[in-house]
Design an enzyme around this catalytic site. Structure first.
Site, PDB file in Angstrom:
ATOM      1  N   ALA A  60     -36.492 -14.605  -6.369  1.00 23.27           N
ATOM      2  CA  ALA A  60     -36.870 -15.844  -5.683  1.00 23.27           C
ATOM      3  C   ALA A  60     -36.459 -15.830  -4.222  1.00 23.27           C
ATOM      4  O   ALA A  60     -35.422 -15.279  -3.853  1.00 23.27           O
ATOM      5  CB  ALA A  60     -36.236 -17.026  -6.385  1.00 23.27           C
ATOM      6  N   GLY A 109     -36.235 -12.722 -10.504  1.00 22.57           N
ATOM      7  CA  GLY A 109     -37.676 -12.953 -10.592  1.00 22.57           C
ATOM      8  C   GLY A 109     -38.473 -11.658 -10.519  1.00 22.57           C
ATOM      9  O   GLY A 109     -39.543 -11.533 -11.122  1.00 22.57           O
ATOM     10  N   GLU A 112     -38.518 -10.300 -13.844  1.00 22.43           N
ATOM     11  CA  GLU A 112     -39.333 -11.161 -14.713  1.00 22.43           C
ATOM     12  C   GLU A 112     -40.827 -10.844 -14.558  1.00 22.43           C
ATOM     13  O   GLU A 112     -41.581 -10.921 -15.513  1.00 22.43           O
ATOM     14  CB  GLU A 112     -39.043 -12.634 -14.415  1.00 22.43           C
ATOM     15  CG  GLU A 112     -37.635 -13.023 -14.856  1.00 22.43           C
ATOM     16  CD  GLU A 112     -37.317 -14.483 -14.576  1.00 22.43           C
ATOM     17  OE1 GLU A 112     -37.247 -14.827 -13.391  1.00 22.43           O
ATOM     18  OE2 GLU A 112     -37.163 -15.247 -15.535  1.00 22.43           O
ATOM     19  N   GLU A 134     -29.184 -13.867 -12.267  1.00 16.71           N
ATOM     20  CA  GLU A 134     -29.201 -15.267 -11.807  1.00 16.71           C
ATOM     21  C   GLU A 134     -27.926 -16.036 -12.133  1.00 16.71           C
ATOM     22  O   GLU A 134     -27.429 -16.807 -11.307  1.00 16.71           O
ATOM     23  CB  GLU A 134     -30.382 -16.028 -12.428  1.00 16.71           C
ATOM     24  CG  GLU A 134     -31.737 -15.666 -11.872  1.00 16.71           C
ATOM     25  CD  GLU A 134     -32.416 -14.530 -12.616  1.00 16.71           C
ATOM     26  OE1 GLU A 134     -31.712 -13.727 -13.260  1.00 16.71           O
ATOM     27  OE2 GLU A 134     -33.649 -14.446 -12.546  1.00 16.71           O
ATOM     28  N   MET A 321      -3.498   2.177  -3.556  1.00 13.37           N
ATOM     29  CA  MET A 321      -4.538   1.749  -2.633  1.00 13.37           C
ATOM     30  C   MET A 321      -5.201   2.937  -1.932  1.00 13.37           C
ATOM     31  O   MET A 321      -6.420   3.023  -1.865  1.00 13.37           O
ATOM     32  CB  MET A 321      -3.968   0.794  -1.581  1.00 13.37           C
ATOM     33  CG  MET A 321      -3.455  -0.509  -2.127  1.00 13.37           C
ATOM     34  SD  MET A 321      -4.686  -1.407  -3.087  1.00 13.37           S
ATOM     35  CE  MET A 321      -5.845  -1.903  -1.829  1.00 13.37           C
ATOM     36  N   ASP A 340      -0.716  12.598   1.841  1.00 11.19           N
ATOM     37  CA  ASP A 340       0.498  11.986   1.279  1.00 11.19           C
ATOM     38  C   ASP A 340       1.613  13.007   1.436  1.00 11.19           C
ATOM     39  O   ASP A 340       1.353  14.176   1.768  1.00 11.19           O
ATOM     40  CB  ASP A 340       0.280  11.613  -0.201  1.00 11.19           C
ATOM     41  CG  ASP A 340       1.226  10.507  -0.663  1.00 11.19           C
ATOM     42  OD1 ASP A 340       2.439  10.768  -0.760  1.00 11.19           O
ATOM     43  OD2 ASP A 340       0.763   9.381  -0.911  1.00 11.19           O
ATOM     44  N   VAL A 397       0.457   3.554   3.414  1.00 11.13           N
ATOM     45  CA  VAL A 397       1.742   4.041   2.899  1.00 11.13           C
ATOM     46  C   VAL A 397       2.572   2.828   2.471  1.00 11.13           C
ATOM     47  O   VAL A 397       2.101   1.698   2.501  1.00 11.13           O
ATOM     48  CB  VAL A 397       2.498   4.913   3.932  1.00 11.13           C
ATOM     49  CG1 VAL A 397       1.661   6.119   4.345  1.00 11.13           C
ATOM     50  CG2 VAL A 397       2.902   4.119   5.166  1.00 11.13           C
ATOM     51  N   GLU A 399       4.910  -0.360   2.014  1.00  9.29           N
ATOM     52  CA  GLU A 399       4.995  -1.571   2.842  1.00  9.29           C
ATOM     53  C   GLU A 399       6.378  -1.627   3.486  1.00  9.29           C
ATOM     54  O   GLU A 399       7.234  -2.422   3.083  1.00  9.29           O
ATOM     55  CB  GLU A 399       4.740  -2.797   1.936  1.00  9.29           C
ATOM     56  CG  GLU A 399       4.569  -4.103   2.675  1.00  9.29           C
ATOM     57  CD  GLU A 399       3.207  -4.271   3.321  1.00  9.29           C
ATOM     58  OE1 GLU A 399       2.514  -3.273   3.556  1.00  9.29           O
ATOM     59  OE2 GLU A 399       2.839  -5.426   3.593  1.00  9.29           O
ATOM     60  N   LYS A 404       5.846   3.018   8.239  1.00 11.02           N
ATOM     61  CA  LYS A 404       4.545   2.879   8.890  1.00 11.02           C
ATOM     62  C   LYS A 404       4.638   3.355  10.342  1.00 11.02           C
ATOM     63  O   LYS A 404       3.794   4.115  10.812  1.00 11.02           O
ATOM     64  CB  LYS A 404       4.052   1.435   8.798  1.00 11.02           C
ATOM     65  CG  LYS A 404       3.677   1.024   7.351  1.00 11.02           C
ATOM     66  CD  LYS A 404       2.860  -0.234   7.305  1.00 11.02           C
ATOM     67  CE  LYS A 404       2.720  -0.838   5.913  1.00 11.02           C
ATOM     68  NZ  LYS A 404       1.726  -0.233   5.041  1.00 11.02           N
ATOM     69  N   SER A 426      -0.512  -5.682   3.378  1.00 10.54           N
ATOM     70  CA  SER A 426      -0.921  -6.993   2.882  1.00 10.54           C
ATOM     71  C   SER A 426      -0.127  -8.108   3.541  1.00 10.54           C
ATOM     72  O   SER A 426      -0.476  -9.266   3.385  1.00 10.54           O
ATOM     73  CB  SER A 426      -0.814  -7.086   1.364  1.00 10.54           C
ATOM     74  OG  SER A 426       0.040  -6.147   0.830  1.00 10.54           O
TER      75      SER A 426
HETATM   76  P1  NAD Z   1       1.962   2.885  -3.444  1.00  9.20           P
HETATM   77  O1  NAD Z   1       3.436   2.866  -3.547  1.00  9.20           O
HETATM   78  O2  NAD Z   1       1.149   3.001  -4.687  1.00  9.20           O
HETATM   79  O3  NAD Z   1       1.515   4.090  -2.497  1.00  9.20           O
HETATM   80  C1  NAD Z   1       2.115   4.369  -1.287  1.00  9.20           C
HETATM   81  C2  NAD Z   1       1.963   5.874  -1.049  1.00  9.20           C
HETATM   82  O4  NAD Z   1       2.395   6.176   0.269  1.00  9.20           O
HETATM   83  C3  NAD Z   1       2.804   6.732  -1.992  1.00  9.20           C
HETATM   84  O5  NAD Z   1       1.950   7.650  -2.676  1.00  9.20           O
HETATM   85  C4  NAD Z   1       3.752   7.459  -1.074  1.00  9.20           C
HETATM   86  O6  NAD Z   1       4.038   8.781  -1.509  1.00  9.20           O
HETATM   87  C5  NAD Z   1       2.964   7.460   0.209  1.00  9.20           C
HETATM   88  N1  NAD Z   1       3.779   7.702   1.390  1.00  9.20           N
HETATM   89  C6  NAD Z   1       5.019   7.242   1.666  1.00  9.20           C
HETATM   90  N2  NAD Z   1       5.417   7.714   2.858  1.00  9.20           N
HETATM   91  C7  NAD Z   1       4.436   8.495   3.343  1.00  9.20           C
HETATM   92  C8  NAD Z   1       4.250   9.247   4.519  1.00  9.20           C
HETATM   93  N3  NAD Z   1       5.204   9.308   5.451  1.00  9.20           N
HETATM   94  N4  NAD Z   1       3.092   9.926   4.679  1.00  9.20           N
HETATM   95  C9  NAD Z   1       2.123   9.875   3.745  1.00  9.20           C
HETATM   96  N5  NAD Z   1       2.244   9.173   2.610  1.00  9.20           N
HETATM   97  C10 NAD Z   1       3.386   8.484   2.408  1.00  9.20           C
HETATM   98  O7  NAD Z   1       1.557   1.578  -2.612  1.00  9.20           O
HETATM   99  P2  NAD Z   1       0.168   0.801  -2.576  1.00  9.20           P
HETATM  100  O8  NAD Z   1       0.178  -0.268  -3.585  1.00  9.20           O
HETATM  101  O9  NAD Z   1      -0.925   1.800  -2.549  1.00  9.20           O
HETATM  102  O10 NAD Z   1       0.268   0.073  -1.157  1.00  9.20           O
HETATM  103  C11 NAD Z   1       0.040   0.759   0.049  1.00  9.20           C
HETATM  104  C12 NAD Z   1      -0.187  -0.269   1.157  1.00  9.20           C
HETATM  105  O11 NAD Z   1      -1.294  -1.075   0.806  1.00  9.20           O
HETATM  106  C13 NAD Z   1       0.965  -1.220   1.417  1.00  9.20           C
HETATM  107  O12 NAD Z   1       1.018  -1.497   2.788  1.00  9.20           O
HETATM  108  C14 NAD Z   1       0.567  -2.469   0.642  1.00  9.20           C
HETATM  109  O13 NAD Z   1       1.101  -3.644   1.174  1.00  9.20           O
HETATM  110  C15 NAD Z   1      -0.920  -2.453   0.846  1.00  9.20           C
HETATM  111  N6  NAD Z   1      -1.711  -3.178  -0.159  1.00  9.20           N
HETATM  112  C16 NAD Z   1      -1.407  -3.104  -1.473  1.00  9.20           C
HETATM  113  C17 NAD Z   1      -2.189  -3.784  -2.402  1.00  9.20           C
HETATM  114  C18 NAD Z   1      -1.884  -3.694  -3.873  1.00  9.20           C
HETATM  115  O14 NAD Z   1      -2.460  -4.486  -4.642  1.00  9.20           O
HETATM  116  N7  NAD Z   1      -1.075  -2.767  -4.317  1.00  9.20           N
HETATM  117  C19 NAD Z   1      -3.278  -4.535  -1.967  1.00  9.20           C
HETATM  118  C20 NAD Z   1      -3.578  -4.576  -0.612  1.00  9.20           C
HETATM  119  C21 NAD Z   1      -2.792  -3.886   0.282  1.00  9.20           C
END
Ligand code: NAD
Length: 694
Positions: A60, A109, A112, A134, A321, A340, A397, A399, A404, A426
């Site tokens: 539609a 549609g 359909e 739908e 992630m 990694d 990597v 949090e 970072k 996040s």
């Molecule tokens: P995770 O712990 O599963 O993975 C993090 C990875 O980073 C690990 O495999 C670790 O070995 C690697 N790491 C650490 N130091 C490193 C380096 N110096 N070089 C390369 N790799 C390195 O964490 P995650 O859940 O995947 O989260 C990762 C990021 O994504 C965070 O910032 C988190 O806030 C964000 N995030 C997470 C979610 C979620 O639901 N888990 C959602 C959105 C955003």
């Protein structure tokens, strides 16, 4: 609009509207005329129906739907639906065999139209989608879908497709009986349609015969009765009555299949009209169709920047992630390197991609050759040197600010001259990360949602120094990976985590107040959220929420004693050692022997439950939604969200905020402004000002 060609005794009708083939008053009329001209031409012995556009027919026309919904005139909506039904009945009973040669997606549609034909052949291209989605937009089929599909494949399988709004790839559609054949190439499509016509000069659809028996049994058979009682119960369990379109769709099947076919079509058109007059249909079409479409056109993209040229993507971190983001990039065609420091994480990431591609091949969503090509594009590495000349680096990597900052410094020499860096953080403010990276213009937030291979939203976060080119590239990239971007300004928790966090917090507050945990979880779902707040806290992990809280206290330089995460974190993380699902348990127990999770029995002892009168349930449900709405308006007032409709789309696609309301901002219109004010005030009087929009 409809091109007519001849091939010996057969006529070929090709839909070719200027942009997209859609059903509206003009195209239906053009189709009707073209159809009549070939039906009444005695030299025509059969008809092939196909399209010159990329899609077969997309369904539609949204302007038509919108105009009908705005009028709220059920009679006019019935008439529009019936006009389509009549033309499709002519296709079906016009006396000549008609084949649908499905060259592209046939949804709603569009499917359909194909259903009214006597035979359906599709190209076996996994990018083609076939089905009746739908109900996922709060609507229901109104072109015979609820009557022909169950008569064709049986009630139970048809209900699954109708009520789940499913879209199938050609291989799946063939297996499910939605189409009869597939071919490998566009050339073979018309050829095989013609050869079917040659061997079927007198095809009819069997359900037009009054003696026709529905496969698997009709409504008034033991199987039929069982199917409906299960379907009704399942629907209630999943939707709590929030989606009238689904209920009307179910009724159309139930009632329509007990009467002659054409009467069934009338019943369908009546329910279609009823559905379109509901506020839920209006809300869902607005947000999930119109606004979503608007966002796909990148309204916030700086126009002066030429299209992004991203040849190579690097993903830092192969965790939960990073591995999924890497997969998504490779699936979209980008040569992708996932880096990694952990051997185990890289091996797991590789296994993850292998499993996903194998599953996609099994389900017909990916051809074996495409799966192989995807895996060849996806590389796993320890070495920064492999990332040389990356145009986009996505950091995922841990949090942790210092980790970072370290990877930004390490990766900087490997960026291409125009390359940009995105963080998937996040919670950490993007501006501060950009400073740590020393690349304020070329830095941005790309916040994916878990599981990133499935979740459709990406929250794009502007740092204070983010350049227009970086924003443009980030947005182009999000589109290229097939996701929907919303753009927000930097703020603690941005838009999504901040608003969604209030839902979880409200659940924690209730627990502390002595509301029984099972009731909290049930009321959360009954309010329209996909998962209860305590289960969500376990998923996100209580320890993560607690560590973010402590980091925030540090950053702000003051204690946040009012935040329920503080008391809950101290108890669950520090004293009880129950950090959440990943850590073995939190509010729930997670048996390792395959039994489903269940609420931790000791919660009763820790939070002695009070008796809660049933009259209070509505107010408790309100708390869950109103607290999010008020927080969303605060983010808007602070300029975090650029456009309320962006927030609506983000809230539904990002964390599943009650979709039937049209999203966290549209909610106010959905309940009515006055009602909203009254109920928000009642909540504020009793529980505090967090429910008020000021
Ligand atoms: P995770 O712990 O599963 O993975 C993090 C990875 O980073 C690990 O495999 C670790 O070995 C690697 N790491 C650490 N130091 C490193 C380096 N110096 N070089 C390369 N790799 C390195 O964490 P995650 O859940 O995947 O989260 C990762 C990021 O994504 C965070 O910032 C988190 O806030 C964000 N995030 C997470 C979610 C979620 O639901 N888990 C959602 C959105 C955003």
């Amino acid at each position: 609009m409809i091109e007519i060609l001849r091939e010996g005794p057969f006529a070929l009708l090709f839909w070719k509207m200027p942009k997209v083939n859609t059903l509206n008053a003009a195209s239906i009329e053009a189709f009707r005329e073209a159809l009549e001209s070939v039906l009444t031409d005695s030299s025509v012995q059969g008809i092939v129906l196909s399209s010159r556009n990329k899609e077969f027919i997309a369904g539609a026309d949204i302007e038509t739907l919108q105009a009908l919904m705005a009028a709220e005139d059920a009679q006019a909506i019935f008439a529009a639906s019936w006009a389509v039904q009549e033309v499709l009945l002519r296709v079906e009973t016009g006396g000549k065999p008609v084949v649908a040669a499905i060259n592209g997606s046939a949804l709603g549609g569009g499917y359909e139209v194909a259903l009214a034909c006597h035979h359906r052949i599709a190209i076996a291209d996994p990018s083609i989608e076939i089905g009746l989605p739908e109900t996922s937009l709060g609507l229901m089929p109104g072109g015979g879908g609820t009557q022909r599909l169950p008569r064709k494949i049986g009630i139970a399988p048809a209900l699954e497709i109708l009520l789940e709004g499913r879209r199938l790839r050609p291989a799946q559609a063939l297996q499910a009986g939605l189409i009869e054949a597939t071919v490998d190439t566009p050339e073979a499509l018309i050829e095989s349609a013609l050869s079917w016509l040659k061997t079927h000069p007198t095809a009819t659809n069997p359900w037009t015969d009054p003696e026709y028996k529905i496969p698997g049994g009709g409504v008034q058979t033991p199987t039929g009765a069982q199917t409906f009682s299960v379907a009704i119960a399942k629907l209630r369990e999943k939707t709590y009555g929030h989606y009238p379109g689904l209920e009307y769709c179910l009724r159309a099947v139930y009632e329509g299949l007990q009467v002659p076919f054409v009467t069934g079509l009338r019943i369908e058109s009546q329910y279609f009209a009823k559905t379109l007059t509901t506020r839920t249909a209006r809300a869902m079409v607005k947000t999930l169709f119109i606004e979503r479409q608007r966002l796909l056109h990148l309204p916030h993209r700086p126009k002066e920047v030429p299209p992004a040229s991203i040849q190579k993507v690097a993903v830092l971190g192969a965790g939960m992630m990073g591995r999924a983001i890497g997969y998504v990039c490779a699936a979209a065609g980008f040569p992708t390197w996932v880096k990694d420091t952990s051997e185990n994480a890289l091996a797991e990431a590789q296994k993850f991609a292998q499993n996903l591609t194998e599953k996609a091949v099994r389900q017909g969503r990916l051809s074996p050759a495409d799966a192989q090509a995807l895996r060849t594009r996806l590389h796993f590495t320890y070495a920064y040197s492999d990332l040389a000349d990356s145009d986009l680096v996505i950091e995922a990597v841990w949090e942790d600010r210092s980790v970072k900052a370290q990877v930004y410094a390490e990766v900087a020499p490997y960026l291409s001259p125009q390359g940009i860096v995105a963080s998937n953080t996040s919670t950490l403010p993007i501006t501060s990360l950009a400073e740590a990276a020393g690349l304020p213009e070329r830095f941005i937030g790309l916040h994916f949602f878990s599981p990133a291979e499935r979740m459709p939203l990406v929250e794009v976060i502007l740092g204070q120094g983010t350049s227009p080119q970086t924003l443009a590239w980030a947005l182009d990239f999000v589109r290229q990976i097939g996701k929907v971007p919303i753009v927000v300004r930097d703020s603690r928790g941005f838009f999504t985590s901040r608003v969604f966090g209030t839902y979880v917090r409200e659940g924690l507050r209730m627990l502390i107040e002595g509301i029984p945990p099972a009731l909290i979880e049930n009321l959360g779902r009954q309010a329209g959220m996909p998962v209860g707040p305590l289960a969500l806290a376990d998923e996100v992990s209580i320890s993560l929420m607690y560590s973010i809280l402590r980091q925030t206290e540090k950053d702000l330089g003051r204690p946040l004693d009012d935040d329920p995460v503080k008391a809950i974190g101290q108890l669950f993380v520090e004293q009880l050692g129950r950090p959440g699902r990943k850590g073995g348990g939190g509010f729930y127990e997670y048996p390792t022997d395959g039994r489903p999770k269940y609420l931790w029995p000791r919660l009763r002892e820790l939070f002695p439950p009070k008796p809660i009168p049933a009259e209070l349930h509505t107010q408790l449900k309100d708390r869950f939604l109103y607290v999010q709405v008020a927080e969303a308006f605060r983010t808007y007032q602070e300029g975090v969200v650029l456009h309320k409709a962006d927030g609506d789309v983000g809230s539904i696609l990002g964390w599943g905020f009650a979709p039937f309301t049209g999203g966290v901002f549209h909610f106010v219109e959905w309940v009515g402004e006055k009602t909203f004010q009254t109920r928000a005030q009642a909540l504020a009087d009793r529980y505090g000002p967090r429910f008020l929009i000021v």
